[in-house]
Write an enzyme that holds these catalytic residues in place. Structure first.
Site, PDB file in Angstrom:
ATOM      1  N   ASP A  11       0.919  -1.265  -0.035  1.00 44.89           N
ATOM      2  CA  ASP A  11      -0.132  -0.049   0.127  1.00 44.89           C
ATOM      3  C   ASP A  11       0.842   1.320   0.088  1.00 44.89           C
ATOM      4  OD1 ASP A  11      -1.481  -2.107   0.416  1.00 44.89           O
ATOM      5  OD2 ASP A  11      -2.732  -1.513   2.070  1.00 44.89           O
ATOM      6  N   GLU A  18       1.944  -8.949  11.499  1.00 43.09           N
ATOM      7  CA  GLU A  18       1.795  -8.596   9.940  1.00 43.09           C
ATOM      8  C   GLU A  18       3.005  -8.272   9.641  1.00 43.09           C
ATOM      9  OE1 GLU A  18      -0.609  -5.314  10.080  1.00 43.09           O
ATOM     10  OE2 GLU A  18      -1.159  -5.233   7.913  1.00 43.09           O
TER      11      GLU A  18
HETATM   12  C1  2M8 Z   1      -3.023  -4.172   3.736  1.00 40.36           C
HETATM   13  O1  2M8 Z   1      -3.919  -3.415   2.867  1.00 40.36           O
HETATM   14  C2  2M8 Z   1      -5.220  -3.128   3.581  1.00 40.36           C
HETATM   15  C3  2M8 Z   1      -5.797  -2.429   2.279  1.00 40.36           C
HETATM   16  O2  2M8 Z   1      -6.294  -3.332   1.179  1.00 40.36           O
HETATM   17  C4  2M8 Z   1      -5.229  -2.119   4.491  1.00 40.36           C
HETATM   18  O3  2M8 Z   1      -4.062  -1.740   4.944  1.00 40.36           O
HETATM   19  O4  2M8 Z   1      -6.213  -1.829   5.126  1.00 40.36           O
HETATM   20  C5  2M8 Z   1      -1.844  -4.780   2.873  1.00 40.36           C
HETATM   21  O5  2M8 Z   1      -0.878  -5.187   3.695  1.00 40.36           O
HETATM   22  C6  2M8 Z   1      -2.505  -5.622   2.088  1.00 40.36           C
HETATM   23  O6  2M8 Z   1      -1.304  -6.334   1.080  1.00 40.36           O
HETATM   24  C7  2M8 Z   1      -3.031  -7.045   2.800  1.00 40.36           C
HETATM   25  O7  2M8 Z   1      -3.636  -7.715   1.634  1.00 40.36           O
HETATM   26  C8  2M8 Z   1      -4.153  -6.446   3.599  1.00 40.36           C
HETATM   27  C9  2M8 Z   1      -4.723  -7.353   4.475  1.00 40.36           C
HETATM   28  O8  2M8 Z   1      -3.761  -8.193   5.139  1.00 40.36           O
HETATM   29  O9  2M8 Z   1      -3.796  -5.438   4.424  1.00 40.36           O
END
Ligand code: 2M8
Length: 451
Positions: free
Chosen positions: A183, A422
């Site tokens: 992101d 994460e």
């Molecule tokens: C993160 O992205 C989401 C938006 O899609 C967020 O920050 O709200 C990123 O690390 C993405 O790669 C990942 O798929 C998601 C859920 O783990 O979180």
């Protein structure tokens, strides 16, 4: 499976049991949420990794995970990046995405309106291999699922080929940093500078910063404003692929996603050949897309360093930011010698995985020696187990067995406190962002049980 890893760290057996518990605890029945608090929904590329992890627990359950995602596929073939559960607490939720009025979305589920890296066929091939190693019954389950799901996956790839391969460069186009999965990576700083939120951006309240210990581990408010503006633009374009490309303030050729697309196309073609599925013309398409994408990654590579750089398709600017994504050629074996060796020695050297200060010798998301490296902020410096897994998996397939094993070992060392962060602070190994993150648990299971 590995045994004890040192003081204060869990043995392989305990770590695998804890990883399994994370997937079970986050399981709603039809899907495993990306994490319990911060991400209480299904994310597209997370689901692929999660399905691989689930295969070590129950192949049938792993296939259900992919089935749930495919059930949310839009009628034009797009796989949405979020499949929403009924849970509150995540923003932007389905109302903000405003996809309820889009008739290409299946009526039974609420989804976002963008996509994520196409790693699903890679996961399915992996699951078939795991199932075959487990038992004849599980092999049959995985193979019959593959026969049923194959065309849906092909349509997903065809959607990318039709709508998101930008010629003449051949890179996979993304219209939001979220589509890259990385992101707020500095890869996107220049293109985001061109995103100018309008005064008519509806107000909103962020919720993501409440789900972490320290808001500084998340993207900034300024970044979020741009993220929300891009959604607003797409919503106004009705999420029509051509209209989105024509109106979005953000349009970038992503080398990392292109490399993954190359591998996924080959894997999907391989599955059809392997199971003698009657899709000869489709397999030919997939092989063409794979070759085209691999060539696009090679063309994006610097002729001296081998690093591959994204391309801002609006400004025409090559984005020469040194992030881990620049090693994309290693994912899909895009480069011949001596460039591949050059890339490998860079990635294992002191600027990256060989940096003397690292707690675990795996590549961070950004080199610690690059200006702007931030060891705590999301995709701007921390180590991401899932990215390390992708490289270890690709290297093993590419015959770089010793290095692949080393990164598996070091990756497990990173995870060995059992909290399944994460992402991780590279110098201290502190877990950051969410804990009990499902894809982190999933890659731990693959490293522990599948190697
Ligand atoms: C993160 O992205 C989401 C938006 O899609 C967020 O920050 O709200 C990123 O690390 C993405 O790669 C990942 O798929 C998601 C859920 O783990 O979180």
């Amino acid at each position: 499976m590995s045994t004890a890893t040192g003081s204060g760290r869990l043995s392989g057996t305990t770590l695998a049991a804890r990883a399994a518990a994370v997937l079970r605890d986050n399981d709603t029945g039809a899907l495993v949420t990306a994490s319990p608090k911060l991400y209480p929904h299904m994310w597209s590329w997370d689901a692929a990794f999660i399905a691989i992890g689930l295969a070590y627990l129950d192949v049938r359950r792993a296939l259900t995970e992919l089935g749930t995602l495919l059930a949310a596929q839009w009628s034009d073939g797009m796989l949405p990046h979020i499949v929403f559960t009924d849970a509150d607490g995540y923003f932007p939720g389905p109302d903000r995405w405003g996809t309820d009025t889009v008739t290409r979305r299946p009526a039974s589920v609420r989804t976002s309106g963008i996509c994520q890296p196409p790693v699903h066929a890679i996961a399915l091939r992996r699951i078939v291999d795991v199932a075959r190693a487990n038992s004849a019954v599980e092999a049959e389950l995985a193979e019959s699922f593959t026969a049923r799901a194959w065309q849906a996956l092909y349509r997903w790839h065809r959607w990318i080929a039709r709508h998101r391969i930008a010629e003449p460069q051949g890179l996979l186009t993304i219209v939001h940093g979220w589509e890259s999965g990385m992101d707020n990576s500095p890869r996107w700083d220049a293109p985001y500078a061109g995103v100018r939120p309008g005064p008519d951006l509806p107000p909103y309240v962020r919720l993501d910063t409440l789900g972490v210990d320290d808001p500084a581990e998340r993207p900034s408010d300024d970044e979020y404003h741009r993220y929300l503006w891009l959604i607003e633009q797409m919503r106004r374009a009705g999420y029509e692929p051509a209209e989105v490309l024509a109106t979005s303030d953000f349009r970038v050729g992503d080398v990392f996603s292109t490399a993954l697309f190359a591998v996924a196309c080959d894997d999907l073609a391989h599955l059809a050949d392997d199971l003698s599925l009657p899709f000869r013309a489709e397999v030919a398409d997939l092989r063409t897309w794979a070759a085209r994408s691999r060539r696009a990654v090679a063309d994006a590579a610097d002729p001296v360093s081998g690093l591959a750089f994204d391309l801002d398709l609006r400004s025409g600017e090559r984005l020469r930011t040194r992030t881990v994504a620049a090693f994309a050629p290693l994912l899909c074996s895009a480069l011949a010698e001596p460039l591949e060796t050059r890339l490998l020695s860079d990635l294992t050297g002191p600027d990256w995985a060989g940096h003397p200060g690292l707690a675990a010798a795996v590549p961070p998301s950004v080199s610690p020696r690059v200006n702007g490296f931030d060891p705590r902020r999301y995709w701007r410096g921390p180590q991401w187990p899932v990215v390390v897994w992708l490289f270890s998996f690709a290297l093993r397939r590419g015959g770089h067995t010793a290095l692949a094993r080393r990164w598996r070992q070091e990756g497990l060392r990173l995870l060995s406190d059992g909290s399944f962060g994460e992402y991780y602070e590279p110098f201290t190994g502190e877990p950051l962002g969410s804990t009990q993150q499902s894809w982190t648990a999933a890659v731990a299971l693959d490293w522990l049980c599948g190697w």
